[in-house]
Write an enzyme that holds these catalytic residues in place. Structure first.
Site, PDB file in Angstrom:
ATOM      1  CD  GLU A 150      -5.008  -4.680   8.963  1.00  0.00           C
ATOM      2  OE1 GLU A 150      -4.934  -4.352   7.750  1.00  0.00           O
ATOM      3  OE2 GLU A 150      -5.801  -3.918   9.775  1.00  0.00           O
ATOM      4  CG  ASP A 163      -1.944  -1.043   0.981  1.00  0.00           C
ATOM      5  OD1 ASP A 163      -1.624  -2.128   0.188  1.00  0.00           O
ATOM      6  OD2 ASP A 163      -2.927  -0.938   1.648  1.00  0.00           O
TER       7      ASP A 163
END
Length: 869
Positions: A833, A602
């Protein structure tokens, strides 16, 4: 939740989508997360409080499930708006779009004999609806589905629990045991209410296709955590619904002390007649409702509205005991005083005589079910110990957390069916205004990264999932990988995010649904496939397993080559042997450093000003992995054509250490970097922007020094990719430099794992836009730490001057990761996460993230992928 060898890539082709905005730009991750959160608040697929005093009756919309058309018919319908005008370049674009929604012309993986008959039936039923707290379905497009809801109380308001969501603020939820096939045990804690759900499946002599299954619900409560209202009664809801729309018959709903209660019955084409029974020794109050609807993703709304309306009319928090004509959805409310235990059993092929039915119910309820569940739990624990062999490596608490990590991954495996939406190139629009064309109807059997936040298939995540799953059950793993490979289109592209079916779509804001056929994703499935090929050579499998793995690899070979060729033809750089992730925005001023979503990392910093001169070291390493994998399979299959020789040649070229260093190595610090048009002198600041007659403030990038072609000097995960892949010779001085980078606390090392970006980076922990906080700019991610551990383990066992140092760092990093993940699980009840390197390693991002964080199982077991030739 991306060909061959030595020819030089033509600059014009490589730059085809450069010099102007990307034809297929995707929303930025920060906006994506914000919109997803907003969608949850609006109730997209979720549910708010039960409003008992102000109910507004509304009509329940009927949604007719359209039958899927053939791809060719769908294409004519969906392209009618611009076919007549498509000439020249437009016609070429049309042909390209048509190819993007056409399946690869190759034998399907799922048509292999090993995926038929007993294998297929054994996996027919399962907990394949990971987006709900307990959801059961079959692996078929139109299935019977079943699930659990309950009423929770928070801040004085009643809430209906059904869809997994962080806003419910459960103390914990997740599978503590699950074997991926016929057994699972899950614990849910909701503000003082303790629920344990157990799932058991078995095929009896008189069962229909797929067998029978049972669910046990154990409810208990912590009195101090409950209000008087909640302490008095707990309301559970169990439903069964037919996605085909077939009518379901309502049975009795009066609890009986004489035995089980027939709740519902019906018939399904694949399993024949079926019945649903309930049995409990506790005092129950049962209410019911039947609905006629095809909108299965709106089940929460149906139940909530029915309960709220009835409460408004009668003052009772109950279903109304009303059934609509031709109902295909049956919901049963079971009101209990805790503690209580309820058994629900589903019988397929139930047209047999009553004594046989009673015997089958008895086997799956009461004491006999207790015995079966205890046996399954013991078998699960013994199998875990046998496969992962961790007893002498970790303590008992760490062992239980490892079992929970594996179970949560397996319990998060889902079955989805639908059509991806593929973006039409910029400048084209259909007559109806749609900017997409549908992929062909397809099934996907896959693990998911997070049941609450990402309950769908993600391509780059799945390779890491399969590193765990193939070690547990190679047949399930091959089934999952086979489903993914069957999604290859005629160009060799796989949509990187699979949003299939209404339930999956209900969790994703509309603007993020489209998939872009110019954009890739790391081909991590090669990690698991390479392991399978290596396992054959190392004789890790039984004879039966080896035969099936061999057949699988043989069938997969043509698809893997097509996938690789797509990367080689679409993601190549301007110069031979270079690659870069396409799809970056080269004109934006809204981002500090234009994101590279396609890389999976990302907002990890790349060249500040994207153009076709850049090349990315991580993609080069993924290409090396892919060529090595294909080469290994070719050797195993004894392939010796000119094409296979091209793979050997490209594998050798990408393995060349000198070329790698020439392209990507900073000699001074021993770090590998991307190369591109870059400046360090950039920042985000507020600008006053004139818009017609008004002024507005915008947070935009200011470039203080012109960019130039150079190595991009940001040390982080990308800098370690050649190390992770084992391409650095064990005697090289570069290896020592890499170990220095890893162990330096000012750079990557923390007591909780390796941070994703060095503290010395100019972009460390900086926002990428006004609304986009740092993501891969410092946080600790378990998948990359696992890859680094794999390399450290490798170099610790290689002869060379740095083996001892690699071994020491390996031991410390492994210990840090295990300690931090176990501690977070103990304190929060969840796997996360990523983990916060600035806040004592605390979990961040999506919680109940049981995708690649489940790699902790392999870290505990010291089991690593085969990356090194």
């Amino acid at each position: 939740m991306t060909g061959g060898g030595g020819s030089t890539r033509r600059p014009t082709a490589a730059a085809r989508s450069r010099g102007r905005p990307s034809e297929a730009s995707e929303p930025e991750p920060g906006a994506r997360r914000a919109a997803a959160a907003a969608a949850r608040r609006r109730g997209r697929g979720d549910h708010g409080p039960l409003r008992l005093m102000d109910v507004r009756p509304r009509t329940l919309a009927l949604f007719v499930l359209a039958s899927f058309a053939f791809v060719s018919v769908a294409f004519v319908v969906y392209t009618g708006g611009w076919w007549e005008e498509a000439e020249g370049e437009g016609a070429a674009t049309l042909r390209k779009v048509m190819r993007s929604v056409t399946p690869l012309s190759a034998p399907r993986m799922m048509d292999l004999p090993q995926f038929q008959s007993n294998h297929k039936e054994s996996l027919y039923w399962g907990t394949y609806r990971p987006n709900v707290y307990l959801g059961i379905r079959a692996r078929t497009p139109l299935s019977l589905i079943a699930g659990l809801m309950w009423i929770g109380l928070k801040n004085g308001q009643y809430f209906l629990r059904h869809v997994c969501q962080d806003s419910d603020e459960l103390s914990t939820f997740g599978w503590t045991a699950h074997n991926g096939r016929d057994y699972g045990r899950q614990v849910l804690v909701d503000h003082g209410l303790f629920l344990t759900t157990s799932f058991l499946k078995e095929k009896g002599e008189n069962s229909g296709y797929g067998g029978d299954w049972a669910v046990r619900l154990d409810a208990n409560s912590e009195r101090s955590g409950l209000s008087d209202a909640q302490e008095s009664t707990t309301h559970l809801f169990f439903y069964i619904a037919d996605e085909t729309g077939n009518q379901t018959t309502m049975g009795s709903y009066e609890p009986s002390s004489r035995g089980p209660v027939l709740l519902a019955s019906g018939s399904h084409e694949e399993i024949g007649d079926w019945e649903l029974h309930l049995r409990s020794e506790d005092n129950l109050e049962i209410h019911r409702a039947g609905f006629k609807s095809m909108s299965m993703h709106n089940l929460s709304d149906l139940v909530q509205q029915a309960v709220a309306t009835n409460a408004m009319q009668t003052g009772n928090l109950n279903l109304p005991d009303i059934t609509e004509d031709s109902s295909n959805i049956m919901v049963y409310q079971v009101s209990i005083k805790t503690p209580a235990q309820i058994d629900i059993v589903f019988l397929s092929g139930s047209a047999s005589k009553s004594p046989v039915i009673e015997e089958r119910i008895s086997k799956l309820t009461g004491p006999m079910l207790s015995t079966r569940l205890e046996t399954k739990q013991k078998e699960f624990e013994e199998r875990y110990d046998q496969i992962f062999n961790v007893n002498n490596k970790i303590d008992s608490r760490q062992l239980s957390v490892g079992r929970a990590a594996l179970s949560s991954l397996l319990g998060g495996v889902g079955y989805f069916y639908g059509q991806s939406k593929v973006a039409i190139p910029k400048g084209f629009t259909q007559k109806n205004g749609d900017k997409y064309i549908p992929y062909w109807p397809a099934a996907l059997y896959t693990a998911v990264p997070s049941r609450s936040f990402f309950p769908r298939g993600f391509l780059w995540d799945e390779g890491f999932h399969q590193l765990v799953i193939w070690r547990w059950d190679v047949h399930i793993s091959m089934d999952i990988i086979g489903h993914w490979l069957d999604l290859l289109n005629s160009d060799g592209w796989i949509p990187r995010e699979q949003i299939l079916g209404a339930e999956a779509l209900s969790k994703v804001p509309e603007e993020f649904v489209l998939q872009y056929p110019s954009n890739g994703n790391p081909p991590t499935l090669f990690l698991a496939i390479r392991d399978l090929a290596s396992g054959i050579h190392a004789q890790q499998f039984s004879d039966e397993e080896a035969e099936k793995v061999s057949s699988f690899l043989q069938r997969a070979y043509i698809r893997l080559k097509s996938w690789f060729q797509w990367f080689n033809s679409t993601q190549s750089g301007k110069y031979e042997g270079t690659f870069y992730w396409h799809g970056r925005d080269n004109i934006t001023r809204r981002e500090l450093n234009p994101k590279t979503l396609t890389s999976g990392l990302d907002d990890y910093p790349r060249a500040s000003h994207p153009n076709d001169e850049e090349h990315h070291v991580d993609l080069r390493c993924w290409m090396l992995l892919a060529t090595n994998c294909i080469r290994s399979i070719a050797e195993f299959l004894k392939m010796d054509s000119s094409l296979e020789k091209d793979y050997y040649k490209m594998s050798n070229q990408l393995s060349d250490f000198g070329t790698l260093n020439k392209l990507h190595l900073d000699d001074k610090i021993g770090a590998y970097f991307d190369y591109g048009n870059h400046t360090e002198k950039a920042r985000l600041r507020w600008f006053d922007v004139k818009d017609k007659d008004t002024m507005r403030r915008e947070f935009l990038r200011e470039t203080l020094q012109p960019p130039q072609l150079q190595l991009v000097p940001h040390v982080g995960y990308v800098s370690l990719f050649p190390f992770m892949m084992g391409t650095i010779p064990p005697e090289s001085w570069v290896l020592e430099k890499q170990l220095n980078l890893i162990s330096n606390t000012s750079i990557l090392w923390t007591d909780y794992g390796l941070r994703s970006l060095s503290r010395t980076s100019s972009i460390y922990m900086k926002r990428n836009t006004e609304h986009d906080p740092p993501y891969w700019r410092g946080a600790i991610w378990i998948n990359m730490n696992y890859m680094v551990l794999s390399a450290l383990h490798h170099y610790a066992h290689e002869d060379g001057p740095y083996s001892s140092r690699a071994g020491e760092l390996y031991d410390k990093l492994r210990s840090n990761l295990i300690r931090n993940i176990v501690q977070n699980y103990d304190e929060t009840g969840f796997f996360w996460e990523n983990y916060d390197q600035k806040n004592k390693g605390k979990g961040k991002g999506a919680r109940s993230f049981t995708g690649w964080t489940s790699l902790i199982v392999l870290i505990m077991a010291e089991s690593y992928p085969t990356l090194h030739r």
